[in-house]
Write an enzyme that holds these catalytic residues in place. Structure first.
Site, short mmCIF file in Angstrom:
data_model
loop_
_atom_site.label_atom_id
_atom_site.label_comp_id
_atom_site.label_asym_id
_atom_site.label_seq_id
_atom_site.Cartn_x
_atom_site.Cartn_y
_atom_site.Cartn_z
N ASP A 1 -11.29 1.37 3.33
CA ASP A 1 -11.56 -0.09 3.37
C ASP A 1 -12.82 -0.56 3.20
O ASP A 1 -13.26 -1.59 3.00
CB ASP A 1 -10.97 -0.93 4.62
CG ASP A 1 -9.51 -1.28 4.53
OD1 ASP A 1 -9.12 -1.56 3.48
OD2 ASP A 1 -8.83 -1.72 5.54
N LYS B 1 0.94 -1.20 0.03
CA LYS B 1 -0.07 -0.16 0.03
C LYS B 1 0.86 1.19 0.04
O LYS B 1 0.56 2.30 -0.45
CB LYS B 1 -0.90 0.07 1.22
CG LYS B 1 -1.94 -1.04 1.17
CD LYS B 1 -3.00 -1.24 2.45
CE LYS B 1 -3.38 -2.64 2.36
NZ LYS B 1 -4.27 -2.88 3.79
N GLN C 1 -4.97 -2.00 9.76
CA GLN C 1 -4.49 -3.37 9.19
C GLN C 1 -4.77 -4.57 10.13
O GLN C 1 -4.84 -4.68 11.12
CB GLN C 1 -3.05 -3.12 8.95
CG GLN C 1 -2.41 -4.47 8.35
CD GLN C 1 -2.82 -4.58 6.68
OE1 GLN C 1 -2.95 -3.55 6.16
NE2 GLN C 1 -3.33 -5.80 6.32
#
Ligand code: NAP
Length: 278
Positions: A115, A48, A92
């Site tokens: 997300d 990322k 994460q």
């Protein structure tokens, strides 16, 4: 049979994002929170970060010790929520067992939730309204669109009802007028159901789960699963065995995986628009 090239499409999308950022002189910032030292997570975070560097998004990592408390994670998210400079926030996964991932990720402001895991964004997907859609789901739909695969009226069978892929994908597919069947570990006659699929998506994480008996001639197979066999990354489908039965198939690696990162970059652009539009 056509192999769907997620890497090529990722590069194209990422170049488009870079272009938009440069042309509009956008100042975007992604905050990634990583709790603990999960090796796979470090690789995902690095990917990322690399994509952000390439497109011109500032990426700040918050590397927290594995003993960090849930309250500390939430107060960091609160701080990032209030920070005008921060466009998107990613917690994460996985997090250590003493931390409730959903509770923490759920505190991210919906327009910074790149997300797509917060209640507001899930609700928008459920109601077929605009919002930030989970990146893997968005990536699968984009890959199908790129290859001009019509979804309306197609029977889509999704193997796996996980919160990150299977469940949200079922809504995204319904939103595109597909007829959707979702299977899981308790499904009876999995082989027979899979054989009725025009589009078969597997999101389980079990190598060789999808074999040639489960694929209708000419079906499209989207393999989301990731597992390691003999130190090699493989998907859920026995690729060599089924490839000649399919009309389209995604490879692992190089199919859905790269699309996920590209969609994070797009979601950061969208997050900025959502904030600017109130
Ligand atoms: P998850 O939440 O653990 O869900 C796995 C699903 O598989 C569950 O619904 C489970 O059923 C089902 N399942 C397990 N064994 C099965 C079997 N024998 N037959 C049928 N269904 C079975 O996982 P996830 O987060 O959705 O991820 C799924 C896979 O996708 C993993 O390999 C993950 O690494 C991969 N993934 C890839 C990307 C990418 O970018 N390529 C992104 C995200 C995830 P139950 O619900 O009954 O337990």
């Amino acid at each position: 049979m056509t192999i769907m090239d997620g890497k090529m499409l990722r590069d194209k999308i990422i170049d488009d994002v870079k272009d938009k950022i440069e042309k509009n002189n956008l100042k975007l910032n992604l905050a990634i929170i990583l709790v603990g030292d999960n090796e796979a997570s470090k690789i995902y975070v690095r990917n990322k970060e690399k994509a952000c560097e390439y497109v011109g998004i500032k990426c700040d990592k918050y590397l927290l010790d594995k003993r960090t408390s849930e309250d500390e994670v939430i107060s960091l998210i609160d701080r990032l929520n209030d920070d005008e400079e921060v466009t998107g926030i990613i917690l994460q996964s996985p997090v250590p067992n003493h931390i409730d991932f959903d509770k923490c990720a759920g505190t991210i402001k919906y327009y910074k939730d790149v997300d797509g895991f917060t209640k507001d964004n899930i609700y928008n997907l459920y109601m077929n309204k605009d919002g930030l859609v989970p990146c893997t789901v968005k990536g699968i739909i984009r890959l199908l669109d790129e290859y001009k695969i019509e979804l309306e009226g197609k029977h889509v069978v999704i193997v796996g009802r996980g919160n990150i892929v299977g469940k949200p994908l079922s809504h995204a597919m319904m939103n595109r007028n597909a007829t959707v069947t979702v299977c899981h570990s308790k499904t009876k006659n999995l082989d027979g159901i899979c054989r009725t699929a025009d589009i078969l998506v597997s999101a389980v994480g079990r190598a060789n789960l999808i074999n040639k008996e489960m694929v209708k001639d000419g079906a499209i197979v989207i393999d989301v699963g990731i597992s390691r066999v003999d130190n090699k990354v493989v998907g859920d489908a026995s690729f060599d065995e089924i490839k000649d039965k399919c009309s389209y198939i995604t490879p692992v690696p190089g199919g859905v995986g790269p699309m996920t990162v590209a969609m994070i970059m797009e979601n950061i652009l969208l997050a900025k628009e959502m904030k600017d539009n109130g």
